[in-house]
Design an enzyme around this catalytic site. Structure first.
Site, PDB file in Angstrom:
ATOM      1  N   HIS A  55     -26.906  10.513 -24.984  1.00  0.00           N
ATOM      2  CA  HIS A  55     -26.487   9.053 -24.374  1.00  0.00           C
ATOM      3  C   HIS A  55     -25.330   8.636 -24.868  1.00  0.00           C
ATOM      4  CE1 HIS A  55     -29.393   8.968 -21.187  1.00  0.00           C
ATOM      5  NE2 HIS A  55     -30.452   8.855 -22.003  1.00  0.00           N
ATOM      6  N   GLU A  68     -31.629  11.267 -26.419  1.00  0.00           N
ATOM      7  CA  GLU A  68     -30.855   9.964 -27.052  1.00  0.00           C
ATOM      8  C   GLU A  68     -29.571   9.966 -27.437  1.00  0.00           C
ATOM      9  OE1 GLU A  68     -31.910   6.794 -26.002  1.00  0.00           O
ATOM     10  OE2 GLU A  68     -33.505   7.149 -25.103  1.00  0.00           O
TER      11      GLU A  68
END
Length: 213
Positions: A26, A23
């Site tokens: 990202h 995550e």
């Protein structure tokens, strides 16, 4: 502590950390392309607390680890980004989408090669630990490449399609997202009973090539 218990704990810890790294990748990709949303919200950190989703980061990974079959799945709170802020309007979302997958696969290759070297040098304990990291990240990376929402593979596919098809894909994704957790459970149910077997065999095949066994 029994060896099996210690190994399960290692799988659990590695899975949570790998999900969080995915995550964060990202967020860093979006930030590098001009969108500071994740940075402003304090999400560009490896501190697990801002990222942990009680169900996706604790309960689901724990069930994966203690259940037979070595199926590794879970999720953290999605790192937010605003696609309208991305400088690269054509490829920006695809780059953000692939960043998490690429990070997991780079980790998998790096630790897979370390495991190969460790086993060849007689350092079996280190080799086993490196193998766990490689396998979990390989599984996460390949799984997220599947082009089905809400996985990254769908975002990447949508990002590289011609504009008129990308709009249709986004509309389809938004309709599915309205199902929320129910949609996710349905996807996992379908995957578990239809695709999990062949997919796991494929990932294990790649893993064995990677570590040389």
């Amino acid at each position: 502590m029994q060896p099996d218990t210690a190994l399960q704990i290692l799988y659990f810890v590695v899975l949570i950390i790998s999900i969080i790294i995915h995550e964060v990748a990202h967020g860093y990709a979006a930030n590098s392309l001009g969108d500071p949303t994740a940075k402003l919200l304090g999400r560009l950190t490896l501190n697990p607390l801002p990222h942990i989703d009680p169900i996706g980061s604790i309960i689901v990974p724990l069930l994966c680890v203690i259940s037979p079959g070595h199926f590794f799945f879970g999720w953290a709170k999605p790192v937010p980004y605003n696609p309208h802020n991305l400088r690269n309007k054509r490829w920006g979302e695809a780059i953000v989408g692939i960043a998490g997958v690429a990070t997991n696969l780079i980790i998998a290759v790096a630790f897979g090669l370390l495991a190969r070297y460790a086993y060849a040098s007689g350092m079996d304990t280190f080799g086993q630990a490196a193998s766990v990291i490689a396998l979990v990240n390989l599984f996460l990376g390949m799984f997220n490449l599947i082009p089905i929402p809400p996985l990254d593979g769908f975002t990447v596919l949508r990002g590289i399609l011609p504009y008129r098809y990308a709009i249709a894909f986004r509309s389809f994704e938004e309709k599915l997202q309205q199902g929320g957790l129910l949609m996710l459970i349905g996807f996992l149910f379908l995957f578990s009973y239809v695709f999990a077997g062949p997919f796991s065999l494929f990932v294990e095949y790649l893993f064995r090539i990677l570590i040389g066994v």
